[in-house]
Motif scaffolding. Structure first.
Motif, PDB file in Angstrom:
ATOM      1  N   PHE A 176       0.829  -1.205   0.000  1.00 18.85           N
ATOM      2  CA  PHE A 176       0.000   0.000   0.000  1.00 18.85           C
ATOM      3  C   PHE A 176       0.866   1.258   0.000  1.00 18.85           C
ATOM      4  CE2 PHE A 176      -2.461   3.239   2.416  1.00 18.85           C
ATOM      5  CZ  PHE A 176      -3.489   3.419   1.491  1.00 18.85           C
ATOM      6  N   ILE A 177       1.923   1.247   0.829  1.00 17.00           N
ATOM      7  CA  ILE A 177       2.842   2.386   0.882  1.00 17.00           C
ATOM      8  C   ILE A 177       3.539   2.572  -0.464  1.00 17.00           C
ATOM      9  CG2 ILE A 177       4.994   3.240   1.923  1.00 17.00           C
ATOM     10  CD1 ILE A 177       4.077   1.898   4.544  1.00 17.00           C
ATOM     11  N   PHE A 179       2.374   1.765  -3.369  1.00 14.70           N
ATOM     12  CA  PHE A 179       1.388   2.347  -4.288  1.00 14.70           C
ATOM     13  C   PHE A 179       1.276   3.859  -4.070  1.00 14.70           C
ATOM     14  CE2 PHE A 179      -2.901   3.681  -5.389  1.00 14.70           C
ATOM     15  CZ  PHE A 179      -3.041   3.151  -6.669  1.00 14.70           C
ATOM     16  N   LEU A 180       1.220   4.279  -2.814  1.00 16.48           N
ATOM     17  CA  LEU A 180       1.097   5.707  -2.502  1.00 16.48           C
ATOM     18  C   LEU A 180       2.318   6.505  -2.969  1.00 16.48           C
ATOM     19  CD1 LEU A 180      -0.423   5.718   1.110  1.00 16.48           C
ATOM     20  CD2 LEU A 180      -1.596   6.158  -1.049  1.00 16.48           C
ATOM     21  N   LEU A 181       3.519   5.951  -2.765  1.00 15.19           N
ATOM     22  CA  LEU A 181       4.739   6.663  -3.160  1.00 15.19           C
ATOM     23  C   LEU A 181       4.841   6.817  -4.673  1.00 15.19           C
ATOM     24  CD1 LEU A 181       7.332   5.073  -0.686  1.00 15.19           C
ATOM     25  CD2 LEU A 181       6.469   7.414  -0.663  1.00 15.19           C
ATOM     26  N   ASN A 183       2.346   6.623  -6.739  1.00 12.94           N
ATOM     27  CA  ASN A 183       1.228   7.478  -7.142  1.00 12.94           C
ATOM     28  C   ASN A 183       1.584   8.962  -6.962  1.00 12.94           C
ATOM     29  OD1 ASN A 183      -1.635   7.979  -7.857  1.00 12.94           O
ATOM     30  ND2 ASN A 183      -1.776   8.677  -5.744  1.00 12.94           N
ATOM     31  N   SER A 184       2.239   9.293  -5.851  1.00 10.44           N
ATOM     32  CA  SER A 184       2.621  10.691  -5.598  1.00 10.44           C
ATOM     33  C   SER A 184       3.612  11.187  -6.645  1.00 10.44           C
ATOM     34  CB  SER A 184       3.240  10.814  -4.205  1.00 10.44           C
ATOM     35  OG  SER A 184       2.301  10.483  -3.211  1.00 10.44           O
ATOM     36  N   ARG A 187       1.736  11.650  -9.951  1.00 11.91           N
ATOM     37  CA  ARG A 187       0.818  12.796  -9.888  1.00 11.91           C
ATOM     38  C   ARG A 187       1.573  14.112  -9.967  1.00 11.91           C
ATOM     39  NH1 ARG A 187      -3.790  12.617  -5.417  1.00 11.91           N
ATOM     40  NH2 ARG A 187      -4.151  14.630  -6.419  1.00 11.91           N
ATOM     41  N   CYS A 274      -2.057   4.427 -11.578  1.00 15.74           N
ATOM     42  CA  CYS A 274      -1.813   5.768 -11.022  1.00 15.74           C
ATOM     43  C   CYS A 274      -1.914   6.848 -12.098  1.00 15.74           C
ATOM     44  CB  CYS A 274      -0.439   5.816 -10.367  1.00 15.74           C
ATOM     45  SG  CYS A 274      -0.302   4.810  -8.869  1.00 15.74           S
TER      46      CYS A 274
END
Length: 292
Positions: A176-177, A179-181, A183-184, A187, A274
């Motif tokens: 999950f982390i 994916f967030l990194l 994704n950031s 973006r 993402c």
């Protein structure tokens, strides 16, 4: 002046792509390390499980043919890793070496029994399955006793379940982390092109047409990041195998191939998902919202 600005823009674009690729590579490398931890934790657990020994003690009147047949049957069984016959003389010698003196001198005879030491495959080392195997062996008329360490089997099974659960939780959290990194990073890269996206939309380009080059670019970056991550991971594996050969890291090539393939596919999928949602967000914004 225009040429200089164009060169600046190109350098900025390359820098943006490089940072996205590096972020993806770093995150996927960490996921790969976690994957190695999961694989080797299972291997270590299996190693300890396979050290559990079931001792089948035989009656003195047991015929040699019966003992040979039992050993052959055990060796052919799907649950058996090894079945070693230990004569009472060998057992006495081993015991004397352990205690540092010959106990037969005091007793005047050898009280030990001929036995077969059975080591099970890791998948069958559970309290229920070992108990079932022990009962089947005890039912034979020429078997005196079947012995194994019940508390140790129960404790080992419980600890393996507990460790596996927490490793599964850690894997989920780290994924999950990751994916967030990623994704950031993606973006932020697309954020810098939000005005281009809106301009294309205003001149009539469809959302699919606008998304396509962004998705393809970031998927390629995801692929490159995944290749870098797998290459670095392979170097780390080689180094560890050279310095710690007892870990046998290259013993299961198929599992390592699956791990590397999973890293590569994860890099592509996360980049695709993402990028899709990041571009969709800016496509849905009004023009005045682009400044916030």
């Amino acid at each position: 002046m225009g040429k200089s600005f164009e060169q600046y823009q190109k350098q900025k674009l390359i820098s943006s792509y490089f940072s996205v690729m590096l972020s993806i590579a770093l995150v996927l490398f960490l996921l790969g390390i976690l994957g190695l931890l999961v694989i080797n934790t299972k291997k270590m657990a299996d190693h300890f499980k396979e050290q559990i020994t079931i001792s089948v003690f035989l009656k003195d009147e047991a015929k040699e043919s019966e003992v040979d047949q039992l050993q052959k049957t055990l060796l052919q069984a799907e649950h058996t890793k090894a079945a070693i016959y230990v004569s009472k003389e060998e057992a006495a010698k081993q015991h004397s070496e352990e205690i540092g003196e010959d106990f037969q001198d005091f007793l005047g005879y050898n009280p030990l029994k001929n036995s077969i030491d059975v080591q099970l495959k890791a998948a069958f080392v559970t309290p229920e399955q070992i108990e079932e195997i022990a009962q089947n062996l005890s039912a034979k008329t020429y078997v005196e006793e079947v012995s194994y360490d019940k508390p140790l089997v129960g404790l080992l099974s419980e600890n393996v379940k507990r460790i596996s659960f927490w490793i599964l939780v850690a894997s989920g959290v780290f994924t999950f982390i990751a994916f967030l990194l990623i994704n950031s990073s993606i973006r932020l890269s697309i954020y810098s092109k939000r005005f281009i996206i809106k301009t294309m939309q205003m001149v009539g380009a469809t959302k699919g047409f606008i998304r396509r080059p962004f998705i393809w670019t970031n998927v390629k970056l995801g692929m490159l990041g995944a290749l870098i991550a797998t290459a670095v991971l392979a170097v780390v594996l080689y180094y560890l195998d050279k310095n710690f050969p007892e870990l046998e890291l290259f013993e299961d090539i198929e599992i390592l191939a699956v791990l590397f393939g999973a890293i590569f596919i994860t890099g592509i999928l996360i980049s695709l998902v993402c990028t899709f949602f990041a571009t969709q967000r800016f496509l849905n914004l009004r023009t005045d919202e682009l400044y916030y």
